[in-house]
Design an enzyme around this catalytic site. Structure first.
Site, PDB file in Angstrom:
ATOM      1  N   ASP A 229      31.938  39.974  33.627  1.00 38.65           N
ATOM      2  CA  ASP A 229      31.510  40.402  34.950  1.00 38.65           C
ATOM      3  C   ASP A 229      30.466  41.505  34.790  1.00 38.65           C
ATOM      4  O   ASP A 229      30.499  42.266  33.817  1.00 38.65           O
ATOM      5  CB  ASP A 229      32.679  40.968  35.755  1.00 38.65           C
ATOM      6  N   ASP A 268      30.158  34.869  35.271  1.00 41.13           N
ATOM      7  CA  ASP A 268      31.515  35.029  35.805  1.00 41.13           C
ATOM      8  C   ASP A 268      31.416  35.822  37.104  1.00 41.13           C
ATOM      9  O   ASP A 268      30.703  35.430  38.009  1.00 41.13           O
ATOM     10  CB  ASP A 268      32.401  35.698  34.761  1.00 41.13           C
ATOM     11  N   ASP A 272      34.582  42.413  39.766  1.00 39.04           N
ATOM     12  CA  ASP A 272      35.969  41.940  39.875  1.00 39.04           C
ATOM     13  C   ASP A 272      36.934  43.107  39.750  1.00 39.04           C
ATOM     14  O   ASP A 272      36.740  44.016  38.922  1.00 39.04           O
ATOM     15  CB  ASP A 272      36.275  40.897  38.802  1.00 39.04           C
ATOM     16  N   ARG A 322      34.042  33.945  47.206  1.00 40.79           N
ATOM     17  CA  ARG A 322      34.678  35.200  46.777  1.00 40.79           C
ATOM     18  C   ARG A 322      33.886  36.411  47.251  1.00 40.79           C
ATOM     19  O   ARG A 322      33.403  37.220  46.453  1.00 40.79           O
ATOM     20  CB  ARG A 322      34.858  35.236  45.254  1.00 40.79           C
TER      21      ARG A 322
END
Length: 448
Positions: A229, A268, A272, A322
């Site tokens: 990330d 990715d 996060d 997301r």
């Protein structure tokens, strides 16, 4: 609602616009200053999260490296300098790291550019050999890759990780120097098992995994999964991410190859928040050109009692999904602008996903949708999560997003939550001006 004096303070902070004066600081590089509306200098590097500004303001608040002495204030412009300034991840001495210009994570200690081929050296890995070894037509689809080429892939990935993953210690502020196009390309800031971190005014791009792993058991057709990330929080507490820009660019997913009929995904997450992280405020960032953008909670059980997150005044544009996906926690999502029209090949699927009993309050956000796009697709869930809140606008019209979703889906999103947001500094009870306002007050480079 915030007090009038606090709202005035926030307006001053949002109007940090011009004249960042570069002042020599004891030979350690340029001090990071901007001017506020009253022409008083504001030192970004020493600025702390304001009171009541989201979950990261709770308890001891979030001060990052603001207490650093002069020996622990660094200006960095190369990967090697950043690594040295960060030091050991276990050293909690307060520090301020000012990023000047763009740091390329895929470089060696001398500054030489590294490619994916450099990370394979000595490992025995090759993509062609990997594809031959784990072709579903011969290897099957019932088990993860195992054997010589998978071991070699993991070794090459580990070499890249050693180079591009930057472990951020507790009590640290990382801030971009205004006017220098400050940021990190190809890198991953890892905030793991530490408390009290500030990340702001950075452009974070091109975080790419040279060696995605094939998982034939992921979904009906298998998937290629990458590892890094741009910013990852794992068991991290009191984190403030402010005025950053996240993007896959210049390599967008539309340019990814396909193997075994599936996209060879090298990206990715953007930011996060997982593995029991807690007390996080994410504000005034721009999230652009990305697929799986923000994951809150890495499983349905690993963060019980944690994941108190505030997400406000961000721009989400060209995001497939997301934004965020939420599990378990108490998440406040307010005054964000979602532009869900397609951008650079990124065609949005949904914005907010509430699952695993997540308790989301989403209020006074603004969605811009493409012609023909269904409001029912702005949310997603598994039938156990909740989304409360009001004042959300779609193309300027007040809209009950949950009602629209529930009318079209069998797994209903619940409409009540077990908490009431109180750390709501800056909350605007009307979303109508967000598209215009946030266009000039979010992302890296605004504070200059």
């Amino acid at each position: 609602m915030a007090s009038p004096s606090h709202r005035r303070s926030l307006r001053k902070r949002r109007s940090l616009l011009v004249a960042g004066a570069a002042v020599a600081a004891t030979g350690l590089g340029a001090a990071v200053f901007v001017m506020n509306a009253d022409a008083n200098p504001v030192d970004l590097a020493h600025q702390t999260l304001p009171a009541k500004d989201g979950w990261a303001a709770s308890g001891s608040g979030t001060t990052g490296g603001s207490q650093a002495d002069s020996a622990h204030v660094f200006t960095v412009s190369t990967r090697a300098q950043l690594v040295k300034a960060l030091g050991s991840a276990s050293n909690s001495t307060a520090k301020i790291i000012k990023v000047k210009g763009t740091i390329d994570a895929n470089t060696d200690d001398a500054g030489k550019k590294l490619t994916c081929a450099d990370y394979t050296s000595g490992t025995g890995y090759s993509l062609a050999a990997y594809l031959k070894a784990y072709d579903p037509s011969t290897y099957g689809r019932s088990k993860l890759p195992k054997g010589t080429q998978e071991t070699a892939r993991a070794a090459a990935q580990a070499k890249q990780a050693k180079n591009i993953v930057f472990k951020v210690p507790a009590n640290t502020t990382i801030v971009g120097v205004p006017g220098t196009k400050a940021g990190i390309t190809g890198g991953s800031l890892q905030v793991k098992g530490v408390d009290n971190v500030i990340i702001r005014n950075l452009t974070l791009t091109a975080t790419e995994d040279c060696f995605p792993q094939w998982d034939p058991t992921d979904g009906d057709d298998g998937n290629w999964n990458s590892a890094y990330d741009a910013v990852t929080l794992r068991t991290a507490t009191h984190v403030w991410a402010d005025h950053n820009t996240f993007s896959d660019g210049p390599h967008f997913d539309s340019a990814n190859a396909k193997y075994y009929g599936r996209e060879y995904q090298i990206h990715d997450g953007a930011l996060d928040i997982t593995n029991g992280s807690d007390l996080v405020t994410v504000e005034r960032n721009q999230f652009t050109n990305h697929d799986k953008t923000m994951l809150i909670g890495s499983s349905d059980t690993d963060s019980t009692g944690k994941l108190h997150i505030s997400i406000h005044h961000n721009v989400w544009k060209g995001i497939i999904q997301r934004a965020p996906l939420t599990r378990i926690g108490q998440v406040h999502i307010y005054n964000n602008y979602y532009d869900t029209t397609a951008l650079n090949g990124y065609a949005p699927s949904y914005s907010i996903n509430s699952r695993a009993k997540a308790q989301v309050v989403a209020e006074d956000n603004y969605w811009r949708t493409a012609t023909g796009q269904k409001v029912a697709k702005l949310l997603s869930g598994d039938g156990t999560g909740s989304v409360a809140g009001s004042g959300n606008l779609v193309n300027g019209t007040a809209t009950d997003l949950v009602a629209a979703y529930n009318a079209a889906n069998s797994k209903k999103i619940k409409t009540t939550v077990n908490w009431t947001p109180t750390l709501t500094a800056g909350l605007q009870t009307s979303a109508k001006n967000l598209p215009t306002e946030l266009a000039t007050t979010t992302g890296a480079g605004v504070l200059s």
